[in-house]
Design an enzyme around this catalytic site. Structure first.
Site, PDB file in Angstrom:
ATOM      1  N   LYS A 178      15.028  -0.409   5.354  1.00  0.00           N
ATOM      2  CA  LYS A 178      14.643   0.256   4.098  1.00  0.00           C
ATOM      3  C   LYS A 178      14.863   1.771   4.198  1.00  0.00           C
ATOM      4  O   LYS A 178      15.435   2.404   3.301  1.00  0.00           O
ATOM      5  CB  LYS A 178      13.166  -0.035   3.816  1.00  0.00           C
ATOM      6  CG  LYS A 178      12.516   0.799   2.714  1.00  0.00           C
ATOM      7  CD  LYS A 178      12.852   0.290   1.337  1.00  0.00           C
ATOM      8  CE  LYS A 178      12.301   1.217   0.240  1.00  0.00           C
ATOM      9  NZ  LYS A 178      10.880   1.059  -0.012  1.00  0.00           N
ATOM     10  N   LEU A 209       0.833  -1.211   0.000  1.00  0.00           N
ATOM     11  CA  LEU A 209       0.000   0.000   0.000  1.00  0.00           C
ATOM     12  C   LEU A 209       0.864   1.257   0.000  1.00  0.00           C
ATOM     13  O   LEU A 209       2.041   1.215   0.362  1.00  0.00           O
ATOM     14  CB  LEU A 209      -0.927  -0.035   1.212  1.00  0.00           C
ATOM     15  CG  LEU A 209      -1.857  -1.277   1.219  1.00  0.00           C
ATOM     16  CD1 LEU A 209      -2.310  -1.620   2.613  1.00  0.00           C
ATOM     17  CD2 LEU A 209      -3.026  -1.053   0.281  1.00  0.00           C
ATOM     18  N   THR A 213       6.036   0.608   2.339  1.00  0.00           N
ATOM     19  CA  THR A 213       7.081   1.342   3.058  1.00  0.00           C
ATOM     20  C   THR A 213       6.404   2.365   3.953  1.00  0.00           C
ATOM     21  O   THR A 213       5.800   3.328   3.466  1.00  0.00           O
ATOM     22  CB  THR A 213       8.035   2.043   2.078  1.00  0.00           C
ATOM     23  OG1 THR A 213       8.732   1.036   1.336  1.00  0.00           O
ATOM     24  CG2 THR A 213       9.057   2.885   2.825  1.00  0.00           C
ATOM     25  N   ASN A 222      -3.083   4.265   4.733  1.00  0.00           N
ATOM     26  CA  ASN A 222      -3.714   3.160   4.005  1.00  0.00           C
ATOM     27  C   ASN A 222      -3.529   1.845   4.744  1.00  0.00           C
ATOM     28  O   ASN A 222      -4.430   1.020   4.788  1.00  0.00           O
ATOM     29  CB  ASN A 222      -3.091   3.018   2.611  1.00  0.00           C
ATOM     30  CG  ASN A 222      -3.146   4.304   1.835  1.00  0.00           C
ATOM     31  OD1 ASN A 222      -4.202   4.764   1.445  1.00  0.00           O
ATOM     32  ND2 ASN A 222      -2.002   4.940   1.647  1.00  0.00           N
TER      33      ASN A 222
END
Lengths: 308, 308, 308, 308
Positions: B181, B75, B106, B80
């Site tokens: 990340k 998403l 992410t 979201n």
């Protein structure tokens, strides 16, 4: 004609001015390669040390210029270079026509260009050839030289520089050697602070430092500071972070090089937002006890937790 | 017991929620590997596209949760994810005990941890598994997954993730996938702006861009942005800078990831001076026409000369 | 003795070099006060304009120095000052002993000190006296002069400067006038960008700009840029932001002054993190169409929303 | 109807939650003005202190809500506010319809809006009313309140707030009080660091600090930090810099407020380059021994010379 006869005549005396931590081992490597050395330095002890290894020592840069038609200078900063070349006892007072002048100091490229013009007026040739690599590389003749100057003279310079370094790269007109050095060190500084911030953030978010370094190094975050010179103690061996940030490349020296980057950027109206902030960070570190630590100690500077 | 029976039972249906540019090719790769897919998305066209390739489409995340005990979500951002998991028609309304929930979005690691707690209350297991690599890597099943969550469940997640990616790295507890990340992308952003500044400065100082890139890449200035994704047109082929900064990783997406880095740093009281300035620079670029260009267009943003 | 006789002898000719937008109205104000003017400039049209108002025009700075023992210079930047004082037709070629040299250019204080030394060698006295206030203030004789130099000569300088300005402040030894100017403009630049960021953030958070300005101005956020020169259109009248950022103090000029601040900070190893970033921001603005707008247009530069 | 009857009925009990350094003197000022106080705090000592001055003390926010229809909260940060309003013993568990809730904490405006929505569901009205001014101003009832919320309720809030402060400013819808506070403090932080950098640079360039401050304050560099709260020891009396940076507004608190500014800017995609860097600088200071010093100690942080 005089130029080519000089540059071909190897093993004639080479002048060397500036016998500090870097200059001394560089001059010794020329001696090892069979070049007679005519040297000088402002400090008598430095002159003495080189004399003991077989160099001829004289009193001033002008005296060196009288006796050698290839001269290498290795000095701390722009004002020293200006003094050694154009001062009252400077090289240009007695330089011979056709002399090849190679300056390995790290200085403002604008000063290199000024020196080149002044040398040209005396019929001499000036090249800038700053180095990367520290005292260790200087001793082992493993320096990298970045050379700027007239291309026709590059070969003559190369002959001497290869005695002191493993890589010699021709960069273009006078000043481009300095430009390449400054550019590399600016990006190095940015990469190092970036790596320090990133490792610190990751650790606080629960990541193991070695694992994080591994992930970065297989991904797009990879850089020399993350994969070869990681600033976090315990991640790599044989780097300053594994030795309490002793040795390596001092924060003061990095701050000096970033000052040069800053000045050249200001003078060419070039925006360098990260380079400029990196400069400020190393500058602040210099006054907070990190001046003589390796520049990777920025990790230590940033990591300390509040209340500790 | 229910957990291990589920994770061993391969080729039973897998849920997939979020069928955008990334999610659709990821779901297709699971289909290719023989997994029946139960999918949904807010956009009917996206649902239709996946239905045409053999997936079963349902109306809501809750409906997916009724029919699948392994669910992947992909998403755009934290709100979201919160909606899809905890909203009125969210996964957790009908999730079965022992279900494995893998979120490849992410987002803020703090939201991942919240979702993991909410899932745990329902007897389900949540893992964060954000990806690096873009649409191309998603299509070719060459993504890298960075996975955070309970180690015992990692193998079950890995079984599915290897159908969609080339590298799957276990990072630690829930949220550490996101952390890895975010950290990588922050260092990437810093390295890219740093490379752009440095190349621009070098060019203005008279260096040839290809030569400068070569010098940096053999020296300590080397980074992924200088040696693999150089932002200067003409230096490398096959990168966005060679194609007017089309394709690649958009400036908006980088600004979003830096916003996450900024938030996690603020919340953990971690100083990130360069990361923070990099965030501001990409943010300004977004409003000056660079939003949809590759983030390496920062070179173009910085290089333009005055008066042009 | 010669010094005091000169400085007391009012209404003898005054030299004026540099007849640009600022210099011309300044010289005219000296004429209005009854001082005969001996002037020069590199541009014939500028010489002509002043000649038409009663000044005597000569060919070079050296010629001015022959005919006047008080000389004012108003030049764009350091290299012009160096040329006008020490060039082949420069003031110092023909300067008379005891001449008072007042430089109102905004330049590097280090250059002011160099000029002072060079003047001293010729028996002349150099003072730096940069101004704040623009073309309007120059016409109305409302400039502020910040003066550096030997205190004994200050009174003699003051006599002339009060004809052109409303405030004359003695700052200390040579170079401190420049230092004060540079310091003020650096803080001004920081305050302006800070005000622009703050107003923009407040507006996006739902605050009315006039109300926000009022709150800041009664609180600790107050600064000259918020209460006297607010950068947000509609908040104040009679400022450049009310007139599409026309007039005022151009972004290029601010970038130039910040370059001086940057250089002096680098050379004195002084950290200026915000000043340095402000410099970078105005530098980027110069190449994005803001060069000739008032520097308060940084509000416009930052405010634009994504996608617009 | 219930609302207006409540807001007119003065001198009925007022609830007060959060009896720290700020809350205690604020509650005492309400007592002095004849309002019965129903108070609570997590720390028994704080409850005891207020009880001794005549307040009624209860166990939880919910208990306060049962006994008072006007409640003021003064808490350290967003999570505390969320807990006090929506936690298991929170205000909203027992709030009466029509109750006026005034939160004077400094928190994220997004949290203020969330609390307002939650209050509205229970038929209550929430306003944010953060303060500027420290413990001294709280004791002397000289605080400034910046108020956000439904305009019809502003008068009712004002009645109470004027007992505790000298200025009460209505800013707009819910959250704009916080926005105004955050904006002011961000600009304050920028102005303070800017003043510290500028004073330090000027001093190193040979200017007397008092003279430099005087010049700035009559020029466009003027700001609250230069003319009212100068960070350089010896320039002003009665400010923290005159008292070794004791008292005043702690660096930690400024770092907290800048974290709020950073978060709201990130979430609204607003570029704040200087605000963001100011945040990083105060964050670094927090971990280098300046956490509890007044934030003007940034002068000390930046001034220290290398080698000292």
């Amino acid at each position: 004609a005089s130029l080519s006869s000089r540059s071909m005549a190897s093993k004639t005396p080479v002048g060397f001015i500036g016998l500090g931590n870097m200059g001394t081992p560089m001059a010794k490597n020329l001696l090892k390669n069979g070049y007679p050395i005519i040297a000088t330095d402002v400090f008598p002890e430095s002159r003495k040390e080189l004399q003991d290894t077989g160099a001829q020592v004289v009193d001033s840069p002008a005296d060196v210029a009288e006796k050698a038609d290839r001269i290498i200078t290795m000095l701390p900063s722009s004002p020293n270079v200006i003094e050694v070349y154009t001062g009252p006892n400077g090289i240009l007072k007695k330089v011979k026509k056709g002399t090849l002048l190679i300056d390995s100091s790290t200085i403002d490229p604008a000063v290199s260009r000024e020196m080149a013009l002044a040398a040209e007026k005396m019929g001499a040739v000036f090249m800038d050839a700053p180095v990367s690599g520290g005292v260790g590389a200087a001793s082992l003749a493993k320096l990298t030289f970045m050379v700027g100057g007239v291309e026709e003279e590059y070969q003559a310079a190369q002959e001497l520089l290869t005695c002191m370094g493993a890589n010699v790269v021709y960069c273009g007109q006078v000043g481009t050697g300095q430009a390449a050095k400054i550019c590399n060190n600016m990006l190095l500084a940015i990469g190092m602070i970036g790596t320090a911030e990133t490792m610190n953030l990751g650790i606080r978010l629960g990541l193991d430092p070695k694992l994080l370094a591994k992930i970065l190094n297989m991904s797009s975050g990879r850089c020399w500071s993350s994969d070869t010179y990681n600033p976090v103690p315990g991640v790599m061996e044989g780097v300053p972070s594994a030795n309490n940030y002793q040795g390596g490349f001092g924060t003061t020296l990095m701050a000096k090089d970033l000052g040069l980057a800053q000045n050249t950027a200001t003078n060419t109206k070039t925006p360098i937002p990260l380079g400029s902030l990196a400069h400020q960070i190393f500058r602040v570190m210099c006054s907070r006890g990190y001046a003589n630590k390796d520049f990777s100690s920025v990790f230590q500077f940033l990591r300390e937790e509040e209340g500790q």
